[in-house]
Design a protein around this motif. Sequence first.
Motif, mmCIF file in Angstrom:
data_model
loop_
_atom_site.group_PDB
_atom_site.id
_atom_site.type_symbol
_atom_site.label_atom_id
_atom_site.label_comp_id
_atom_site.label_asym_id
_atom_site.label_seq_id
_atom_site.Cartn_x
_atom_site.Cartn_y
_atom_site.Cartn_z
ATOM 1 N N TRP A 242 -12.598 -1.111 31.417
ATOM 2 C CA TRP A 242 -12.307 -0.835 30.002
ATOM 3 C C TRP A 242 -10.819 -1.004 29.711
ATOM 4 N N ARG A 243 -9.951 -0.619 30.645
ATOM 5 C CA ARG A 243 -8.518 -0.794 30.416
ATOM 6 C C ARG A 243 -8.174 -2.281 30.315
ATOM 7 N N ARG A 244 -8.772 -3.087 31.204
ATOM 8 C CA ARG A 244 -8.509 -4.536 31.129
ATOM 9 C C ARG A 244 -9.051 -5.120 29.824
ATOM 10 N N VAL A 245 -10.221 -4.632 29.407
ATOM 11 C CA VAL A 245 -10.783 -5.115 28.136
ATOM 12 C C VAL A 245 -9.871 -4.747 26.975
ATOM 13 N N ALA A 246 -9.333 -3.520 27.010
ATOM 14 C CA ALA A 246 -8.440 -3.106 25.924
ATOM 15 C C ALA A 246 -7.186 -3.962 25.878
ATOM 16 N N GLU A 247 -6.632 -4.237 27.069
ATOM 17 C CA GLU A 247 -5.449 -5.100 27.095
ATOM 18 C C GLU A 247 -5.780 -6.500 26.588
ATOM 19 N N ARG A 248 -6.942 -6.993 27.041
ATOM 20 C CA ARG A 248 -7.342 -8.327 26.578
ATOM 21 C C ARG A 248 -7.555 -8.355 25.066
ATOM 22 N N GLN A 249 -8.123 -7.297 24.534
ATOM 23 C CA GLN A 249 -8.360 -7.261 23.088
ATOM 24 C C GLN A 249 -7.048 -7.181 22.317
ATOM 25 N N ARG A 250 -6.052 -6.429 22.867
ATOM 26 C CA ARG A 250 -4.757 -6.399 22.213
ATOM 27 C C ARG A 250 -4.131 -7.788 22.196
ATOM 28 N N GLU A 251 -4.202 -8.475 23.337
ATOM 29 C CA GLU A 251 -3.675 -9.842 23.372
ATOM 30 C C GLU A 251 -4.433 -10.753 22.406
ATOM 31 N N THR A 252 -5.746 -10.557 22.371
ATOM 32 C CA THR A 252 -6.568 -11.372 21.476
ATOM 33 C C THR A 252 -6.193 -11.131 20.019
ATOM 34 N N LEU A 253 -6.044 -9.864 19.632
ATOM 35 C CA LEU A 253 -5.686 -9.545 18.252
ATOM 36 C C LEU A 253 -4.308 -10.090 17.901
ATOM 37 N N ALA A 254 -3.388 -10.038 18.869
ATOM 38 C CA ALA A 254 -2.055 -10.597 18.606
ATOM 39 C C ALA A 254 -2.137 -12.101 18.386
ATOM 40 N N THR A 255 -2.930 -12.767 19.228
ATOM 41 C CA THR A 255 -3.089 -14.214 19.064
ATOM 42 C C THR A 255 -3.776 -14.549 17.754
ATOM 43 N N VAL A 256 -4.809 -13.765 17.413
ATOM 44 C CA VAL A 256 -5.519 -13.992 16.146
ATOM 45 C C VAL A 256 -4.576 -13.808 14.969
ATOM 46 N N ARG A 257 -3.765 -12.737 15.044
ATOM 47 C CA ARG A 257 -2.828 -12.518 13.933
ATOM 48 C C ARG A 257 -1.820 -13.653 13.828
ATOM 49 N N GLU A 258 -1.286 -14.092 14.976
ATOM 50 C CA GLU A 258 -0.306 -15.183 14.960
ATOM 51 C C GLU A 258 -0.931 -16.469 14.389
ATOM 52 N N SER A 259 -2.137 -16.785 14.839
ATOM 53 C CA SER A 259 -2.805 -17.983 14.334
ATOM 54 C C SER A 259 -3.127 -17.853 12.851
ATOM 55 N N SER A 260 -3.540 -16.667 12.430
ATOM 56 C CA SER A 260 -3.860 -16.462 11.012
ATOM 57 C C SER A 260 -2.633 -16.629 10.133
ATOM 58 N N VAL A 261 -1.508 -16.032 10.563
ATOM 59 C CA VAL A 261 -0.270 -16.163 9.788
ATOM 60 C C VAL A 261 0.168 -17.624 9.732
ATOM 61 N N GLY A 262 0.071 -18.321 10.873
ATOM 62 C CA GLY A 262 0.432 -19.734 10.877
ATOM 63 C C GLY A 262 -0.452 -20.550 9.960
ATOM 64 N N ALA A 263 -1.767 -20.282 9.986
ATOM 65 C CA ALA A 263 -2.687 -21.000 9.097
ATOM 66 C C ALA A 263 -2.367 -20.722 7.634
ATOM 67 N N LEU A 264 -2.043 -19.464 7.324
ATOM 68 C CA LEU A 264 -1.683 -19.140 5.940
ATOM 69 C C LEU A 264 -0.411 -19.861 5.511
ATOM 70 N N ASP A 265 0.576 -19.924 6.400
ATOM 71 C CA ASP A 265 1.817 -20.644 6.068
ATOM 72 C C ASP A 265 1.537 -22.124 5.826
ATOM 73 N N ASP A 266 0.733 -22.713 6.686
ATOM 74 C CA ASP A 266 0.403 -24.136 6.497
ATOM 75 C C ASP A 266 -0.359 -24.356 5.196
ATOM 76 N N MET A 267 -1.330 -23.484 4.921
ATOM 77 C CA MET A 267 -2.085 -23.612 3.673
ATOM 78 C C MET A 267 -1.169 -23.442 2.469
ATOM 79 N N ARG A 268 -0.226 -22.503 2.551
ATOM 80 C CA ARG A 268 0.689 -22.285 1.436
ATOM 81 C C ARG A 268 1.561 -23.520 1.202
ATOM 82 N N SER A 269 1.988 -24.166 2.282
ATOM 83 C CA SER A 269 2.794 -25.386 2.135
ATOM 84 C C SER A 269 1.999 -26.492 1.455
ATOM 85 N N LEU A 270 0.764 -26.686 1.878
ATOM 86 C CA LEU A 270 -0.069 -27.724 1.257
ATOM 87 C C LEU A 270 -0.370 -27.411 -0.200
#
Length: 423
Positions: A242-270
């Motif tokens: 469970w501890r490894r899953v929690a760490e993995r989920q934190r990393e996953t959420l960070a990556t998801v947030r980073e990708s989401s923000v990047g996608a929003l920036d790209d969409m805003r530029s277009l």
Amino acid sequence: MMTALSRFADRAAAWARDRPRVMHVAGTVVFTAVCIVLVVVGDVGFFIDRGLGTAVFLGPIAVAATASALRRRAPGATLALSLVAVALDVALGGSSAVILYLVDGLYSASCYGGTIVRRVTAGVAVAGIALTTAGPMSEGLGAVVFGALQGVAIFGTPVWWGTNVRQRNEIAALGEQRLELERARNDDTRRIAELQRDEAVRHERARMASELHDVVASRLSAIAINSAAGLTVADADDADGWRRVAERQRETLATVRESSVGALDDMRSLITVLRAGDEPLAPVAVDASLAGLERQVREAESASTISIALDLPDAEMFGRVGDPVRQAIARIVGEIVANAAKHAPGSVLDLRMTIDHEVRITARNTLATNGADAVVPSSGIGIRVMRERAEAFGGALDSRKDADGWRVDVRIPVQASVPEAAR
């Protein structure tokens, strides 16, 4: 008063031009009536007095009227019949109408006849002038001059008049043809402009689709892949799991947030570009340097579950490639990595690039190892966009599935020249 008369004359001329058959019949009737009047009220037998009545001169009038009726359909026959009418009239003794027969025949042949008929008419006119000039030579110079003037008036004037009318009609017909050609050319120009506008709209839509796919699809794919990874759970009694899953989920959420923000920036530029009005769609630039390309691959690798074996040329070789081609290479490489991450999670991607007279990119990835649930649905647009980018620079792309997994081969000439729209 003169203005009113001018307008009336213009309207009358336009009315007559619009009704050629009516004017043809009216002209024949008027010609026949004038000939009859000249015979009835004029002198007959002034060449040779045979003591004949006026009724016998209706025969030449009938021949001349027939000739006048045929002046548009058969101008050669009109000239021949007019000469026959003249010969009959003179044989009967002669009448005042004989001049009208000549005038109508010569005019009709000169105005409506073909080349041969006009040449024969000119010959008849020259012969007539010669006869009227040479006939009175025994009577002195004055008689010769007077005869020549009469010959020119009787034979030359109708030929000149008919020729002038024919030339004016031909010029008018050429003007009408030119006007029709101008109308047709304007219609063709308008249709070509419409086709070019439609083609420009289709081209711009295709570019918009390519840009949206390039700047958004890879980020959304990373979000989908990492979201699937975040759904992993451990056994109920496994605290370390469970501890490894929690760490993995934190990393996953960070990556998801980073990708989401990047996608929003790209969409805003277009969206900003699209709302700018008539400005052409500017492609979103990527870092096309060798270091930027390697960083792009490693970031995509860290945001996914695939492993990438990367083999790139040195910076000097990569610098030989022009910036537009490097931009295309960066987009193609990004799409190759994104496709591998989407459709073969947990696989190994072997990505190599070589440069000599052409840039060659080879990519091979094994099949997915994380199960079908991690695979992201695809519309096939990515492969088509990559192929279009390669072909825009005179290159080619081959993508196929083999026994070991998926393979992509890209070739782009180093010295290729390409329009700005292909970037």
